[in-house]
Motif scaffolding. Structure first.
Motif, mmCIF file in Angstrom:
data_model
loop_
_atom_site.group_PDB
_atom_site.id
_atom_site.type_symbol
_atom_site.label_atom_id
_atom_site.label_comp_id
_atom_site.label_asym_id
_atom_site.label_seq_id
_atom_site.Cartn_x
_atom_site.Cartn_y
_atom_site.Cartn_z
ATOM 1 N N THR A 1 34.966 80.754 124.584
ATOM 2 C CA THR A 1 34.027 81.989 124.808
ATOM 3 C C THR A 1 34.868 83.161 124.144
ATOM 4 O O THR A 1 34.296 84.097 123.640
ATOM 5 C CB THR A 1 33.784 82.090 126.090
ATOM 6 O OG1 THR A 1 32.831 80.842 126.525
ATOM 7 C CG2 THR A 1 32.874 83.309 126.155
ATOM 8 N N LEU A 2 36.232 83.095 124.342
ATOM 9 C CA LEU A 2 36.977 84.163 123.931
ATOM 10 C C LEU A 2 36.805 84.766 122.447
ATOM 11 O O LEU A 2 37.382 85.468 121.900
ATOM 12 C CB LEU A 2 38.518 84.308 124.527
ATOM 13 C CG LEU A 2 38.783 84.137 125.905
ATOM 14 C CD1 LEU A 2 40.045 83.769 126.176
ATOM 15 C CD2 LEU A 2 38.301 85.347 126.739
ATOM 16 N N PHE A 3 36.493 83.515 121.575
ATOM 17 C CA PHE A 3 36.615 83.721 120.145
ATOM 18 C C PHE A 3 35.213 84.369 119.493
ATOM 19 O O PHE A 3 35.046 83.990 118.343
ATOM 20 C CB PHE A 3 36.936 82.322 119.780
ATOM 21 C CG PHE A 3 38.460 82.050 119.630
ATOM 22 C CD1 PHE A 3 39.321 82.493 118.649
ATOM 23 C CD2 PHE A 3 38.813 81.590 120.837
ATOM 24 C CE1 PHE A 3 40.789 82.049 118.986
ATOM 25 C CE2 PHE A 3 40.454 81.242 121.021
ATOM 26 C CZ PHE A 3 41.182 81.541 119.902
ATOM 27 N N ALA B 1 39.934 69.241 123.290
ATOM 28 C CA ALA B 1 39.210 68.671 124.489
ATOM 29 C C ALA B 1 39.462 67.152 124.630
ATOM 30 O O ALA B 1 39.536 66.698 125.564
ATOM 31 C CB ALA B 1 37.816 69.040 124.307
ATOM 32 N N ILE B 2 39.291 66.355 123.365
ATOM 33 C CA ILE B 2 39.271 64.866 123.421
ATOM 34 C C ILE B 2 40.724 64.570 123.897
ATOM 35 O O ILE B 2 40.831 63.530 124.733
ATOM 36 C CB ILE B 2 38.971 64.474 121.981
ATOM 37 C CG1 ILE B 2 37.555 64.656 121.800
ATOM 38 C CG2 ILE B 2 39.104 62.901 122.026
ATOM 39 C CD1 ILE B 2 37.138 64.231 120.196
ATOM 40 N N ALA B 3 41.620 65.221 123.430
ATOM 41 C CA ALA B 3 42.902 64.859 123.469
ATOM 42 C C ALA B 3 43.368 65.069 125.138
ATOM 43 O O ALA B 3 44.043 64.164 125.826
ATOM 44 C CB ALA B 3 44.097 65.819 122.799
ATOM 45 N N LEU B 4 42.996 66.229 125.664
ATOM 46 C CA LEU B 4 43.292 66.556 127.138
ATOM 47 C C LEU B 4 42.399 65.374 127.940
ATOM 48 O O LEU B 4 42.874 64.911 128.893
ATOM 49 C CB LEU B 4 42.720 67.917 127.389
ATOM 50 C CG LEU B 4 43.690 68.916 126.758
ATOM 51 C CD1 LEU B 4 42.968 70.399 127.121
ATOM 52 C CD2 LEU B 4 45.001 68.983 127.498
ATOM 53 N N GLN B 5 41.155 65.191 127.626
ATOM 54 C CA GLN B 5 40.485 64.210 128.586
ATOM 55 C C GLN B 5 40.994 62.678 128.384
ATOM 56 O O GLN B 5 41.099 61.986 129.396
ATOM 57 C CB GLN B 5 38.796 64.086 128.059
ATOM 58 C CG GLN B 5 38.004 65.557 128.371
ATOM 59 C CD GLN B 5 37.707 65.658 129.757
ATOM 60 O OE1 GLN B 5 38.271 64.894 130.485
ATOM 61 N NE2 GLN B 5 36.920 66.626 129.702
ATOM 62 N N THR C 1 37.009 65.713 138.743
ATOM 63 C CA THR C 1 37.709 67.212 139.344
ATOM 64 C C THR C 1 38.498 67.482 137.927
ATOM 65 O O THR C 1 38.296 68.655 137.569
ATOM 66 C CB THR C 1 38.350 67.217 140.429
ATOM 67 O OG1 THR C 1 37.479 67.111 141.608
ATOM 68 C CG2 THR C 1 38.884 68.570 140.723
ATOM 69 N N MET C 2 39.377 66.508 137.520
ATOM 70 C CA MET C 2 40.079 66.843 136.383
ATOM 71 C C MET C 2 39.153 67.115 135.123
ATOM 72 O O MET C 2 39.454 67.835 134.253
ATOM 73 C CB MET C 2 41.189 65.690 136.058
ATOM 74 C CG MET C 2 42.163 65.646 137.247
ATOM 75 S SD MET C 2 42.990 66.882 137.217
ATOM 76 C CE MET C 2 44.078 66.501 135.726
ATOM 77 N N SER C 3 38.117 66.140 134.996
ATOM 78 C CA SER C 3 37.342 66.389 133.798
ATOM 79 C C SER C 3 36.648 67.741 133.691
ATOM 80 O O SER C 3 36.670 68.576 132.790
ATOM 81 C CB SER C 3 36.103 65.399 133.711
ATOM 82 O OG SER C 3 35.525 65.348 132.538
ATOM 83 N N ILE C 4 36.224 68.174 134.813
ATOM 84 C CA ILE C 4 35.433 69.341 135.190
ATOM 85 C C ILE C 4 36.437 70.709 134.863
ATOM 86 O O ILE C 4 36.095 71.630 134.236
ATOM 87 C CB ILE C 4 34.799 69.479 136.603
ATOM 88 C CG1 ILE C 4 33.567 68.624 136.683
ATOM 89 C CG2 ILE C 4 34.326 70.971 136.762
ATOM 90 C CD1 ILE C 4 33.221 68.353 138.120
ATOM 91 N N LEU C 5 37.766 70.342 135.439
ATOM 92 C CA LEU C 5 38.490 71.571 135.080
ATOM 93 C C LEU C 5 38.961 71.590 133.462
ATOM 94 O O LEU C 5 39.160 72.747 133.193
ATOM 95 C CB LEU C 5 39.989 70.856 135.978
ATOM 96 C CG LEU C 5 41.041 71.950 135.664
ATOM 97 C CD1 LEU C 5 40.837 73.473 136.145
ATOM 98 C CD2 LEU C 5 42.224 71.532 136.425
ATOM 99 N N ILE C 6 39.111 70.634 132.977
ATOM 100 C CA ILE C 6 39.306 70.613 131.519
ATOM 101 C C ILE C 6 38.209 71.486 130.774
ATOM 102 O O ILE C 6 38.604 72.055 129.809
ATOM 103 C CB ILE C 6 39.820 69.189 130.743
ATOM 104 C CG1 ILE C 6 40.933 68.698 131.362
ATOM 105 C CG2 ILE C 6 39.731 69.494 129.228
ATOM 106 C CD1 ILE C 6 41.335 67.201 131.246
ATOM 107 N N ASN C 7 37.122 70.763 131.254
ATOM 108 C CA ASN C 7 35.670 71.420 130.523
ATOM 109 C C ASN C 7 35.657 73.044 130.801
ATOM 110 O O ASN C 7 35.493 73.533 129.562
ATOM 111 C CB ASN C 7 34.516 70.874 130.990
ATOM 112 C CG ASN C 7 34.395 69.401 130.402
ATOM 113 O OD1 ASN C 7 34.687 69.037 129.554
ATOM 114 N ND2 ASN C 7 33.765 68.614 131.400
ATOM 115 N N SER C 8 36.045 73.364 131.815
ATOM 116 C CA SER C 8 36.053 74.704 132.249
ATOM 117 C C SER C 8 37.125 75.490 131.509
ATOM 118 O O SER C 8 36.753 76.758 130.918
ATOM 119 C CB SER C 8 36.204 75.043 133.672
ATOM 120 O OG SER C 8 35.365 74.377 134.316
ATOM 121 N N ILE C 9 38.223 75.040 131.261
ATOM 122 C CA ILE C 9 39.219 75.890 130.463
ATOM 123 C C ILE C 9 38.861 75.814 129.028
ATOM 124 O O ILE C 9 38.945 76.979 128.498
ATOM 125 C CB ILE C 9 40.671 75.062 130.804
ATOM 126 C CG1 ILE C 9 41.140 74.946 132.132
ATOM 127 C CG2 ILE C 9 41.574 75.412 129.700
ATOM 128 C CD1 ILE C 9 42.166 74.296 132.358
#
Length: 370
Positions: A277-279, A70-74, A263-271
């Motif tokens: 959650t899948l784990f 998450a840090i890398a993507l942000q 928008t980009m930040s929210i998108l990354i957070n959602s992903i």
């Protein structure tokens, strides 16, 4: 002999009852002492429960991996989608992009409003108005933050009024100019109120006048939104024009860059949240709420670290144009919202665990389990 056996049996029953009562009184005494001990050491008990909460919601190796991702993507988002990137060169390019699609489906009766120029883009004066030697303060470089038609929020009201009345209103809400053939042609009779009156007359005269004006406003916003100068930060020009000017023209921070960053930040957070959650493991992770606390920690920590690094980089480089305003706003939201969520789950966890301790387990007052 039979009478003796009956008396002996009654005696045994009485003795057994007495023993049960004694056991019951003993259990009550022990339970009362246990509850008293808990009551006398409430802070110690709560501290232990809180330690347990921190333990079960502590980030594990998998969570740390998600945090690093998450840090890398942000951070990558901040330096790839900088404030000066991915913009059209000028608003006319935006006009062509949007009008090219709308002309095919728009009735010809609406063309004058929909495809004409918006009056609050007028920056030049007519000869008559030029002879008055009045400085309007409106130019090609300043009209975005000095005219209310360009404000991303107020513009939805003032913009259509200007379009319908062929006028331009400045950010003081009072000064309004007439516009003839896309040139400023003196003060509008009655000022802003006069422009509103003319707009109302236009609306009454034509059923589709207001929808067409609002649509034109949306089209123009779409055209200006992605240009280099862009649209100013909402309402800022009405509060502090100089600040709006500096932020928009010098540092290239506008509505588009802020919204894009957010928008980009929210998108990354959602992903990240969705994949994490899948784990979820029902056996090892206790409850889904406690697992969500770990998810929220990942998002909050990654946003705080990414925004902190951006602020630090901006301070060191002394280049405010690199400031990720949208991402910082999302970070502030996450700090407030995630902290609230974690505290609510923590409160619920403390209440449940404290209730279990106070009530005890396998409590018996009659010699058997409840």
């Amino acid at each position: 002999m039979r009478k003796y056996d009956q008396l002996k049996k009654k005696k045994n029953i009485i003795i057994e009852g007495i023993n049960q009562d004694v056991n019951s009184f003993d259990n009550i005494s022990k339970e009362s002492k246990r509850v008293a001990d808990v009551t006398d050491n409430v802070l110690v008990v709560l501290n232990e429960i809180e330690k347990n909460f921190k333990q079960v919601t502590k980030l594990n190796k998998l969570d740390i991996s998600f945090l690093m991702l998450a840090i890398a993507l942000q951070c990558a988002r901040q330096y790839i989608f900088t404030n000066d990137k991915f913009k059209l060169a000028k608003s006319s390019d935006g006009d062509k992009l949007i009008k090219g699609n709308l002309k095919k489906v728009t009735p010809k009766a609406w063309q004058d409003i929909l495809f004409g120029s918006v009056p609050y883009d007028a920056v030049h004066k007519t000869d008559r108005f030029r002879d008055m030697n009045l400085n309007t303060g409106i130019s090609g470089a300043s009209h975005r933050y000095r005219t209310l038609g360009h404000d991303p929020i107020i513009g939805w009201i003032i913009g259509p009024i200007n379009i319908l009345s062929d006028s331009v209103t400045k950010n003081d809400f009072i000064t309004t100019y007439k516009v003839n053939d896309m040139k400023l042609d003196g003060f509008f009779p009655g000022g802003t109120i006069g422009a509103l009156d003319i707009a109302c007359q236009q609306i009454e005269a034509g059923t589709w006048s207001l929808p067409a004006a609002v649509t034109k406003q949306a089209i123009h916003f779409g055209a200006d939104y992605f240009t280099k100068q862009g649209l100013p930060i909402p309402v800022l020009s009405t509060v502090n024009e100089d600040m709006a000017k500096i932020i928009l023209t010098k540092y290239h921070i506008n509505t588009y860059t802020v919204m894009r960053g957010a928008t980009m930040s929210i998108l990354i957070n959602s992903i990240i949240e969705s994949i994490h959650t899948l784990f979820y493991d029902e056996v090892n992770d206790l409850s889904i709420d406690l697992y969500k606390v770990r998810s929220r920690k990942i998002l909050m920590y990654s946003n705080v670290i990414a925004s902190s690094s951006n602020i630090l980089y901006t301070a060191i480089s002394q280049d405010i144009s690199k400031l990720d305003v949208g991402g910082i706003l999302v970070t502030l939201y996450r700090i407030i919202n995630d902290t609230k969520f974690i505290n609510e789950i923590k409160k619920e966890f403390l209440e449940k665990e404290f209730y279990k301790i106070v009530m005890g387990e396998n409590i018996s007052f009659t010699g058997g389990e409840l």
